[in-house]
Every structure is written in structure tokens, then in C-alpha cells.
Design an enzyme around this catalytic site. Structure first.
Site, PDB file in Angstrom:
ATOM      1  N   LYS A 206     -11.992   6.265   1.041  1.00  0.00           N
ATOM      2  CA  LYS A 206     -12.073   4.852   0.673  1.00  0.00           C
ATOM      3  C   LYS A 206     -13.534   4.528   0.407  1.00  0.00           C
ATOM      4  CE  LYS A 206      -9.420   1.012   0.573  1.00  0.00           C
ATOM      5  NZ  LYS A 206      -8.061   0.933   0.024  1.00  0.00           N
ATOM      6  N   ASP A 246      -8.284  -1.027  -6.626  1.00  0.00           N
ATOM      7  CA  ASP A 246      -8.122  -1.737  -5.357  1.00  0.00           C
ATOM      8  C   ASP A 246      -8.464  -3.197  -5.609  1.00  0.00           C
ATOM      9  OD1 ASP A 246      -8.260  -2.423  -2.451  1.00  0.00           O
ATOM     10  OD2 ASP A 246      -8.268  -0.246  -2.196  1.00  0.00           O
TER      11      ASP A 246
END
Length: 527
Positions: A206, A246
């Protein structure tokens, strides 16, 4: 479309139960919780996520709320209700190393609680958990770019490459001013096990930036993305780390990032997922999360000798997840009673037709800022004032929360129970509060957690990776068939772990995801 006033009899809640009143009750609960002694409930991921603005993806409130809890609790709060002495030692050591990373510490605790039965049965895996709790690489960088006025701007970039035990690092790239290192570690730690559940070879990663694309011109977004990728490109590749879209990173941003990667490396590879189909994206990626939720509960029903045909379903949300959840439910013969947004919901007592769902999709595609109030139909009822479809006064079989985090609090759970709801299937990320989940279990409602039920999105991202490696574009039918198999495998693994360790399906999903990663880490040694 008929518009129903706030006091319409179709709803089973009191007329005065308006959003302001509900919000006041929530605030009182938060204050009361802060005044009580530390409890396990106060450290649940659901409590943390509820502090996040679900519309903007703003992590600022999340950070503030978790910090307040962590400062009050300290290390003792982190190990509250942890009975295994060695696990308590692992968590205490993490607290000493990262005392300011409150979000990260709490997600580690949450996973640890569900894994206690595993460590009691297989103590040799506890050191593996300690190893997994430490990310393999943490990358931070300066991202300099020039705005349209010619002024220099400087942002911070991150990439946490957490676990590559079962495959390349895989995870999103959020762009938002509130992004920081603790939040990146918080989000990716659970993602390791979600990726594991898909049965695909994907690790956990991430990263993102505190850059805010809102209000920026296309040229400014392009210049930032190009600068960010200039820093990031040396740390990623299709066999090393594959980022994805995202919060704040959609098709526009992915396109700019991919273009710069190709420009620098001279390689046309699947280094990002969520790409346009013209340059390596996958079929049914927009549909995948909603489809996956339906396929998951179909497996649950099949295990009980039942099907979706004729089931009365309440769906919240009106975005991709809700739209395609409703679409597949209709295809499977279920009845869809509702769709919703932040302003209210639309209700079709006899169920929506496929044409009506298509009309909602077309409306949203044309103007994503449109609301359910804008939908026109003589056979559909509209209920506004921010009310939610869980209040519909009719018998229901399955609830599909597909809108946002913590959209089913305690009072709405009471309504679901009253209306005979038998299953809750999470299309959104953590839409059920901790109290709601407890009430599901008490009432015998089968709870299908988001970690398993909404894994269809990341699964198709994994399939996009596979297609890019092979240099192929699978047909819609091929991708859908593979998604069906993956969701079935997720259910089988979660249920098997649930039975073996005597826990519910949600904890079974955590355990199944962890065991696959743990066995790989154990086999690969101290690396």
C-alpha cells in the site's frame, strides 16, 4: 416516481428519528465510550473506520480518534483481552517500537484477537505472526511538481511493501492530504490476508501521497503523477510490486502513472491494475466487487441446500458495487427491493426490474453527482431525509450493505432483526459496526464479512495481473467464470477454518488468510 414524506407509513421507524437525532445518539455513545474503562470494543477496526469520512476518504478524523484512544489506553489497551502471554509480549514490543503509529497498532491487535485460537493450537506460528507484523520495506520520498501558476509544490510519497510471501506486493495508491505512514501500514496489514483469501499469488502493499487531486487541473494532476512515478518506478514492477487505484486515484491518474512508467523504463508491462481496457485492463473490473458479494452468499446458501431464487434483498448504495450487486441478484432470480445514497433511498415493493436498475446505472454514468431523488418512476417510492433502506417495513431475507463504512449501527440492526433478515453480506468495506456484528451473532443472522464477501474487486485485479503477464485479454465470460471459482474457494477456505477452530465465518476468513501467508513465511525462513 412517488416522493414519500418523512412520516410515510412504509418505514418502521419513528417519524422524529431523523439524521440529526441519530447523529446525536452516536455522539453520546462516543462520549460515553471515552469515559469508560478500556474495552476490546473501543479498539475494533470498525470503531476506527467510523471516524473516516466515507464520502471523501478523509483519514484525519480517523487519526484523531484512534490517537485519543491509544493515548488513554497505552500498551495495556493494546493487550486487553489477549490471553496468550507470548502474543501479549509481541504486541507490547510493537507498541514500544511504534508508539505513535496508533492506527497500525490497532489493526494488528484486531487481527491478533481473531488468531488466538490458532496460536493456542499451533504455537509454532506465533513467531511467524511477529515476523509478518513487520513490513519488508517502507519507502518514503519527496514529490516535487509545478502547478499551473508556475509555483513549486512539494508533497510526500509513500509505499509500504509489507509482505511478498505469496506473491508480488499488491495494493492501492490513495491520494489524499491525510495520508501518512501509520495509515498506510494500517490499511495494508489486513490487505495481506484479504489478498491471500483470493487464492491468487498476491502479497500485500500500500502506498500513496498527501497530494489532493480535488480542485486540480488535468495538467497539474499529470505533472504530479509523472513526478511521483519518477520516484516510485525503481521500487515497482510486474513481478515485484503492482499498485492499483484507490481514493483519489481513478482512471485519469492510473493512465498518467502508467504512461510515465513506460516512458522511463521503456517497458510495456502490467505494473498497475485498474487500467483502461484499451491498454491492458480487465473485463468486469467495475462489476467485480458487486458480483463477488452475490457469488459469495450464493455459496453460503448452497452449503445450506438453498439458492438465491425468490430471496427478498435490500441493497444500499448506488455506486458500482450496489449497481452490479443488484444486476446479478436479478440474474439469479432474487428480488431487489431498494437502492440508496446519502440523501435517501428508492423502494420498489414488488422488486426492481432489470430495466429500472439499468436506468439507475445510466443516470449515475451520465452524472455521478445525481441522487436517488432524480430517478423518475411511477412504481418506485422515494424516501429522503438521509434515511436508509434498512427501515423498510417488510420481510427481508438478505441485506447487502454496499454503500459505506458503518452504515448499519445498532438501531438499524434492530430493524433488520425485526424484519426477519437471515443474512448480511458486506459489499462495502466494514459497513457493520462492532455492536451490529455482535447482534447478528446473537440473533442467528449469518454474517458474511467484507474481507471475504467483497474480495471480488481485488480478485479481478489479480486476474488483470495474470492477463498482462500472459499478454492476453480474456473474454468477459472467461473472467466471470474465474471470479465465480475464486469466490467459491474463498467461502470454502473460510468455512473450513471456521469449523476447525470453532469460530464464526468472519474469524474463519481471518484465520484462512493468515494460515496461507504463515505457511509460506515459515517455508521461506528468516528473510
Amino acid at each position: 416516481m412517488q416522493t414519500v414524506a418523512a412520516r410515510a407509513p412504509l418505514a418502521s421507524v419513528a417519524p422524529q428519528d431523523q439524521p440529526a437525532r441519530r447523529n446525536a445518539r452516536r455522539c453520546l455513545r462516543v462520549v460515553a465510550s471515552a469515559q469508560r474503562d478500556v474495552s476490546a470494543k473501543a479498539f475494533s477496526i470498525e470503531e476506527q473506520i467510523s471516524a473516516m469520512d466515507a464520502t471523501t476518504g478523509d483519514f484525519t478524523a480517523l487519526h484523531k480518534a484512534v490517537k485519543q484512544m491509544a493515548v488513554k489506553a497505552g500498551a495495556e489497551g493494546l493487550i486487553h483481552n489477549i490471553t496468550n502471554p507470548e502474543l501479549r509480549e509481541v504486541l507490547t514490543e510493537l507498541f514500544k517500537k511504534y508508539p505513535d503509529q496508533h492506527e497500525f497498532l490497532q489493526v494488528v491487535r484486531e487481527v491478533a484477537v481473531s488468531l488466538q485460537p490458532v496460536f493456542d493450537k499451533r504455537p509454532e506460528l506465533l513467531p511467524i505472526f511477529k515476523q509478518i507484523a513487520e513490513p519488508e520495506h517502507v519507502i518514503t520520498c519527496r514529490v516535487s511538481w509545478v502547478d499551473d501558476a508556475g509555483s513549486l509544490q512539494v508533497n510526500r510519497g509513500f509505499r509500504v511493501q509489507y509482505s511478498s510471501a505469496i506473491g508480488p506486493y499488491k495494493g492501492g495508491l490513495p491520494f489524499h492530504p491525510s495520508v501518512n505512514l501509520s495509515i498506510m501500514k494500517f490499511l495494508v496489514f489486513e490487505h495481506i490476508f484479504k489478498n491471500s483469501l483470493t487464492t491468487l499469488l498476491m502479497g500485500g502493499g500500500k502506498g500513496g501521497s498527501d497530494f489532493d487531486p480535488k480542485g486540480k487541473s488535468d495538467a497539474e494532476v499529470m505533472r504530479f503523477c509523472q513526478s511521483f512515478m519518477t520516484e516510485l518506478h525503481r521500487h515497482i514492477s510486474y513481478v515485484q510490486d503492482v499498485p492499483a487505484g484507490d481514493i483519489g486515484v481513478g482512471a485519469r491518474e492510473i493512465g498518467y502513472l502508467f504512461g510515465q512508467y513506460k516512458r522511463i523504463t521503456k517497458n510495456y508491462t502490467g505494473v498497475l491494475t485498474g487500467k483502461g481496457q484499451q491498454y491492458g485492463g480487465s473485463e468486469i473490473r467495475p462489476e467485480a466487487t458487486g458480483y463477488g458479494a452475490v457469488l459469495f452468499v450464493e455459496n453460503v446458501l448452497r452449503g445450506k441446500g438453498d439458492t438465491l431464487k425468490g430471496k427478498l434483498c435490500v441493497v444500499s448504495g448506488a455506486g458500482n458495487v450496489a449497481q452490479f450487486c443488484a444486476e446479478l441478484l436479478l440474474e439469479k432470480g432474487a428480488t431487489v427491493l431498494s437502492l440508496s445514497d446519502s440523501q435517501g433511498y428508492i423502494y420498489k415493493p414488488k422488486g426492481f426490474t432489470r430495466e429500472q436498475v439499468d436506468q439507475v446505472m445510466a443516470m449515475k454514468k451520465k452524472d455521478n453527482g445525481s441522487h436517488m431523488l432524480d430517478y423518475k418512476s411511477d412504481t418506485v417510492l422515494y424516501v429522503g431525509d438521509g434515511r436508509k433502506p434498512w427501515e423498510i417495513n417488510t420481510e427481508i431475507d438478505i441485506a447487502f450493505p454496499c454503500a459505506t463504512q458503518n452504515e448499519i449501527p445498532e438501531e438499524d440492526t434492530e430493524l433488520l432483526i425485526r424484519h426477519g433478515c437471515k443474512y448480511v453480506v458486506e459489499g462495502a468495506n466494514m459497513p457493520s459496526t462492532n455492536e451490529a456484528i455482535h447482534m447478528y451473532n446473537q440473533a442467528g443472522i449469518v454474517y458474511c464479512p467484507g474481507k471475504a464477501a467483497n474480495a471480488g474487486g481485488v480478485a479481478v485485479s489479480g486476474l488483470e495481473m495474470s492477463q498482462n503477464r500472459l499478454g492476453l485479454n480474456w473474454t468477459r465470460e472467461e473472467v466471470k467464470e474465474k471470479l465465480e471459482r475464486i469466490m467459491g474457494d474463498i467461502y470454502d477456505a473460510s468455512m473450513a477454518a471456521s469449523k476447525e477452530y470453532g469460530v464464526d465465518l468472519a474469524a474463519g476468513a481471518n484465520i484462512a488468510g493468515f494460515l496461507k501467508v504463515a505457511e509460506a513465511v515459515k517455508a521461506q525462513g528468516a528473510v
